[in-house]
Design an enzyme around this catalytic site. Structure first.
Site, short mmCIF file in Angstrom:
data_model
loop_
_atom_site.label_atom_id
_atom_site.label_comp_id
_atom_site.label_asym_id
_atom_site.label_seq_id
_atom_site.Cartn_x
_atom_site.Cartn_y
_atom_site.Cartn_z
N LYS A 47 38.19 -18.53 -46.15
CA LYS A 47 38.04 -18.73 -47.59
C LYS A 47 39.39 -18.92 -48.29
O LYS A 47 39.47 -19.64 -49.29
CB LYS A 47 37.27 -17.55 -48.21
CG LYS A 47 35.79 -17.51 -47.81
CD LYS A 47 35.06 -18.81 -48.14
CE LYS A 47 33.56 -18.63 -48.30
NZ LYS A 47 32.87 -19.91 -48.52
N TYR A 101 36.36 -14.43 -42.08
CA TYR A 101 35.81 -15.02 -43.32
C TYR A 101 36.91 -15.12 -44.39
O TYR A 101 37.03 -16.14 -45.08
CB TYR A 101 34.66 -14.12 -43.77
CG TYR A 101 33.94 -14.55 -45.01
CD1 TYR A 101 32.96 -15.55 -44.97
CD2 TYR A 101 34.19 -13.92 -46.24
CE1 TYR A 101 32.27 -15.91 -46.12
CE2 TYR A 101 33.49 -14.27 -47.38
CZ TYR A 101 32.54 -15.27 -47.32
OH TYR A 101 31.87 -15.62 -48.46
#
Ligand code: NAI
Length: 305
Positions: free
Chosen positions: A172, A168
């Site tokens: 991001k 993640y």
């Protein structure tokens, strides 16, 4: 009565992952300012499985019941045909797309030690590839009208790191890097591209926020998104941390460092490491070219020479 300064009544917006949480809040807020909104949501569980919940339709009903204009899209942002269909829905319904809020997201948390290829691919596909594909699908329409606003959703995990979120966090951080390039490529077409790193209580974060949870209403994030989506926003390539009522720009820069003209050894680096690490003065290059010309000028070299 005060007349709101930000009016989006001639604007068409796409919000991905808008069937709940932050995306729903952004879609409602855009509609309150008059925008026509494509409410996109695949209707999945937080881990990206089990597609088909009627999340987008529920938000469309909320908007239309309040007198706004919205249509649902159930395509996946991570599928190239899906991304094109999301934007096509806006163009078919209202002839244009002015605003894209890339917000769809899933979580497959694992430490790097335990990360599977499936969990890496799934998270990169929705956050990073999805953001790029939906932006790419919208770009030609914005270029044609020399106007566009992108707001992409990054995260503290991508910009500052978070234990157990290597997939993640990488996705991001990629979103933030992508936005800066889109900002440069879109500038001459009146297109702006900015990033938020939000904090909000949603199903994604319900077990993570501890005592802060009650202060983190998603509705506190949307006003910044609406500003960044509007003509009032001339900034581009920037990132903001937003949540709990705090709105602040995140800097990407470097310090004065240590400048040396001749031979350098690793031991010299060690001897000057405090100066190299110091960031009491912050330089913020606006692009890689800006960084190159800045270095040339520090070295006394004519960048055009
Ligand atoms: P959420 O789980 O409520 O919303 C995400 C939505 O995206 C869901 O409705 C889901 O169905 C949809 N979605 C997932 N995969 C999709 C796909 N392939 N195509 C279309 N839609 C898809 O979670 P939340 O918190 O509202 O998250 C929104 C965004 O904000 C995400 O990108 C998340 O990573 C980001 N974020 C949220 C934070 C928070 O504190 N809630 C913190 C930092 C970032």
């Amino acid at each position: 009565m005060l007349v709101p300064q930000i009016d989006l009544s001639d604007h068409v917006a796409v919000v991905t992952g808008a069937g709940g949480g932050l995306g729903r809040s952004h879609a409602l807020a855009l509609s309150e300012r008059g925008a026509h909104v494509v409410v996109n949501d695949l209707g999945v569980a937080s881990d990206g499985t089990d597609a088909g919940r009627p999340a987008a339709d529920t938000v469309v009903e909320e908007i239309t019941e309040a007198g706004g204009h919205a249509i649902a899209s159930h395509d996946s942002v991570s599928d190239p045909d899906g991304a094109r269909a999301i934007v096509a829905a806006a163009v078919e319904a209202w002839g244009q797309v002015d605003v894209v809020v890339n917000n769809a997201g899933i979580l497959r948390d694992a430490t790097l030690h335990k990360l599977t290829l499936d969990d890496l691919d799934a998270v990169l596909a929705v956050h990073l590839k999805g953001t790029i594909l939906v932006s790419q699908a919208a770009l030609p329409y914005m270029r044609e009208r020399t106007y566009g606003r992108f707001v992409h959703t990054s995260s503290a995990a991508g910009l500052f790191g978070n234990f157990g979120q290597s997939n993640y966090g990488a996705a991001k951080a990629g979103v933030a890097g992508f936005s800066r390039t889109l900002a440069l490529e879109g500038a001459k077409y009146g297109i702006r591209s900015n990033v938020i790193a939000p904090m909000a209580q949603t199903r994604m974060t319900e077990d993570l926020l501890g005592p802060l949870a009650g202060r983190l209403d998603p509705a506190l994030v949307s006003p910044l998104v609406i500003y960044l989506c509007s003509e009032a926003c001339e900034f581009t390539g920037e990132a903001y941390t937003v949540g709990g009522g705090r709105y602040a720009r995140i800097a990407t820069g470097f310090g004065n460092g240590w400048l040396v003209a001749d031979h350098v050894t690793p031991d010299d680096i060690g001897d000057h490491i405090d100066q190299i690490r110091a960031i009491d003065t912050l330089h913020e290059p606006q692009s890689t070219m800006d960084e190159i010309t800045g270095l040339a000028s520090r070295l006394g070299i004519d960048p055009d020479g």
